[in-house]
Write a protein that holds these residues in place. Structure first.
Motif, short mmCIF file in Angstrom:
data_model
loop_
_atom_site.label_atom_id
_atom_site.label_comp_id
_atom_site.label_asym_id
_atom_site.label_seq_id
_atom_site.Cartn_x
_atom_site.Cartn_y
_atom_site.Cartn_z
N PHE A 5 0.84 -1.20 0.00
CA PHE A 5 0.00 0.00 0.00
C PHE A 5 0.88 1.25 0.00
CE2 PHE A 5 -2.65 3.12 2.33
CZ PHE A 5 -3.65 3.25 1.38
N LEU A 6 1.97 1.22 0.76
CA LEU A 6 2.91 2.35 0.80
C LEU A 6 3.55 2.59 -0.57
CD1 LEU A 6 4.61 1.70 4.24
CD2 LEU A 6 3.14 3.64 3.64
N ILE A 7 3.84 1.51 -1.28
CA ILE A 7 4.41 1.66 -2.63
C ILE A 7 3.39 2.34 -3.55
CG2 ILE A 7 5.28 0.45 -4.66
CD1 ILE A 7 6.25 -1.75 -2.75
N LEU A 8 2.14 1.90 -3.46
CA LEU A 8 1.10 2.52 -4.29
C LEU A 8 0.89 3.99 -3.93
CD1 LEU A 8 -1.53 -0.37 -4.51
CD2 LEU A 8 0.07 0.43 -6.27
N ILE A 9 0.97 4.31 -2.65
CA ILE A 9 0.89 5.72 -2.25
C ILE A 9 2.03 6.49 -2.89
CG2 ILE A 9 1.17 7.31 -0.30
CD1 ILE A 9 -0.38 5.29 1.40
N SER A 10 3.23 5.92 -2.87
CA SER A 10 4.39 6.58 -3.46
C SER A 10 4.19 6.80 -4.96
CB SER A 10 5.65 5.74 -3.22
OG SER A 10 6.75 6.31 -3.86
N VAL A 11 3.74 5.78 -5.65
CA VAL A 11 3.54 5.88 -7.10
C VAL A 11 2.47 6.93 -7.44
CG1 VAL A 11 2.67 4.65 -9.13
CG2 VAL A 11 4.33 3.55 -7.63
N PHE A 12 1.32 6.84 -6.79
CA PHE A 12 0.23 7.75 -7.13
C PHE A 12 0.50 9.18 -6.68
CE2 PHE A 12 -2.20 3.75 -7.61
CZ PHE A 12 -2.55 3.94 -8.93
N SER A 13 1.19 9.35 -5.55
CA SER A 13 1.52 10.72 -5.15
C SER A 13 2.55 11.32 -6.11
CB SER A 13 1.99 10.78 -3.70
OG SER A 13 3.13 10.00 -3.49
N THR A 14 3.45 10.50 -6.64
CA THR A 14 4.39 10.99 -7.64
C THR A 14 3.66 11.39 -8.92
OG1 THR A 14 6.19 9.61 -6.79
CG2 THR A 14 6.40 10.38 -9.06
N VAL A 15 2.75 10.55 -9.37
CA VAL A 15 2.00 10.85 -10.60
C VAL A 15 1.17 12.12 -10.44
CG1 VAL A 15 0.17 10.02 -12.13
CG2 VAL A 15 1.96 8.45 -11.38
N ILE A 16 0.45 12.22 -9.33
CA ILE A 16 -0.38 13.40 -9.11
C ILE A 16 0.49 14.65 -8.98
CG2 ILE A 16 -2.02 14.49 -7.52
CD1 ILE A 16 -3.04 11.59 -6.95
N SER A 17 1.65 14.51 -8.32
CA SER A 17 2.53 15.69 -8.20
C SER A 17 3.04 16.13 -9.57
CB SER A 17 3.70 15.40 -7.26
OG SER A 17 4.63 14.51 -7.83
N LEU A 18 3.31 15.20 -10.46
CA LEU A 18 3.76 15.57 -11.80
C LEU A 18 2.65 16.28 -12.58
CD1 LEU A 18 5.84 12.41 -12.67
CD2 LEU A 18 6.71 14.71 -12.28
N ALA A 49 1.96 20.11 -5.26
CA ALA A 49 2.90 19.19 -5.91
C ALA A 49 4.11 18.94 -5.02
CB ALA A 49 3.34 19.75 -7.26
N ILE A 50 4.64 19.99 -4.42
CA ILE A 50 5.81 19.84 -3.54
C ILE A 50 5.44 18.99 -2.32
CG2 ILE A 50 7.38 21.10 -2.02
CD1 ILE A 50 7.29 23.36 -4.17
N PHE A 51 4.26 19.21 -1.76
CA PHE A 51 3.80 18.40 -0.64
C PHE A 51 3.71 16.93 -1.03
CE2 PHE A 51 0.22 16.29 1.47
CZ PHE A 51 0.67 16.31 2.78
N LEU A 52 3.15 16.64 -2.20
CA LEU A 52 3.01 15.25 -2.64
C LEU A 52 4.35 14.59 -2.93
CD1 LEU A 52 -0.21 15.43 -4.80
CD2 LEU A 52 0.11 14.23 -2.64
N VAL A 53 5.33 15.35 -3.36
CA VAL A 53 6.67 14.78 -3.53
C VAL A 53 7.19 14.31 -2.17
CG1 VAL A 53 9.07 15.33 -4.07
CG2 VAL A 53 7.25 16.05 -5.62
N GLY A 54 6.94 15.10 -1.13
CA GLY A 54 7.33 14.68 0.22
C GLY A 54 6.62 13.42 0.67
N VAL A 55 5.32 13.34 0.39
CA VAL A 55 4.55 12.13 0.72
C VAL A 55 5.13 10.92 -0.01
CG1 VAL A 55 2.29 11.00 0.43
CG2 VAL A 55 2.42 13.36 1.25
N SER A 56 5.48 11.12 -1.26
CA SER A 56 6.05 10.04 -2.06
C SER A 56 7.37 9.54 -1.47
CB SER A 56 6.25 10.51 -3.49
OG SER A 56 6.85 9.50 -4.26
N VAL A 57 8.23 10.47 -1.11
CA VAL A 57 9.54 10.08 -0.56
C VAL A 57 9.39 9.33 0.76
CG1 VAL A 57 11.68 11.02 0.42
CG2 VAL A 57 10.82 11.91 -1.74
#
Length: 116
Positions: A5-18, A49-57
Motif C-alpha cells: 500500500f505504501l508503494i502505491l501511495i508513493s507511485v500515485f503521489s508521484t504521478v499526481i505531483s507531476l 505538488a511539492i507536498f506530494l513529492v514529500g509524501v512520495s519520498v
C-alpha cells in the motif's frame, strides 16, 4: 501487506505531483521581473505538488524498510505508465507508435521482474 500500500501511495503521489507541476508551469511568470516570479511560486498547484513529492519520498522509504529493493523499485516503475496515461487524459497529449512501444516494453519488463 501495508508495505505494498505504501508503494502505491508513493507511485500515485508521484504521478499526481507531476500533473500538478505541469499545471503550475502554466502559472509561473518569468518575464515580468523577479517579484512577479516569486509571487507566482505561491500557487495552489505548485505547493500541492511539492507536498506530494514529500509524501512520495516518505512512503517510498517506509516501504524500503521492510521490502526488498527490487520489489519496491519495480513497482515504482509503474510511474511512467500512469504519467503517460495522465498526460493523454488530462492534457490531451498525442500518442505515437514509439510511445506505445516504450510503454509496452516497460510493462513486459515489469511482468518479468515480478514473475521471476
Amino acid at each position: 501487506m501495508i508495505e505494498y500500500f505504501l508503494i502505491l501511495i508513493s507511485v500515485f503521489s508521484t504521478v499526481i505531483s507531476l500533473i500538478l507541476f505541469k499545471k503550475a508551469s502554466g502559472i509561473l511568470k518569468y518575464e515580468n521581473g523577479l517579484l512577479k516570479f516569486i509571487k507566482s511560486l505561491f500557487n495552489y498547484y505548485l505547493i500541492s505538488a511539492i507536498f506530494l513529492v514529500g509524501v512520495s519520498v516518505v512512503s517510498y522509504n517506509l516501504a524500503l524498510s521492510s521490502l526488498d529493493l527490487i520489489i519496491v523499485f519495480s513497482f515504482n516503475s509503474l510511474t511512467p505508465l500512469f504519467v503517460f496515461f495522465s498526460g493523454v487524459i488530462f492534457f490531451g497529449e498525442k500518442i505515437n507508435r514509439y510511445h506505445v512501444i516504450g510503454i509496452s516494453l516497460i510493462t513486459i519488463g515489469l511482468f518479468f521482474i515480478n514473475v521471476a
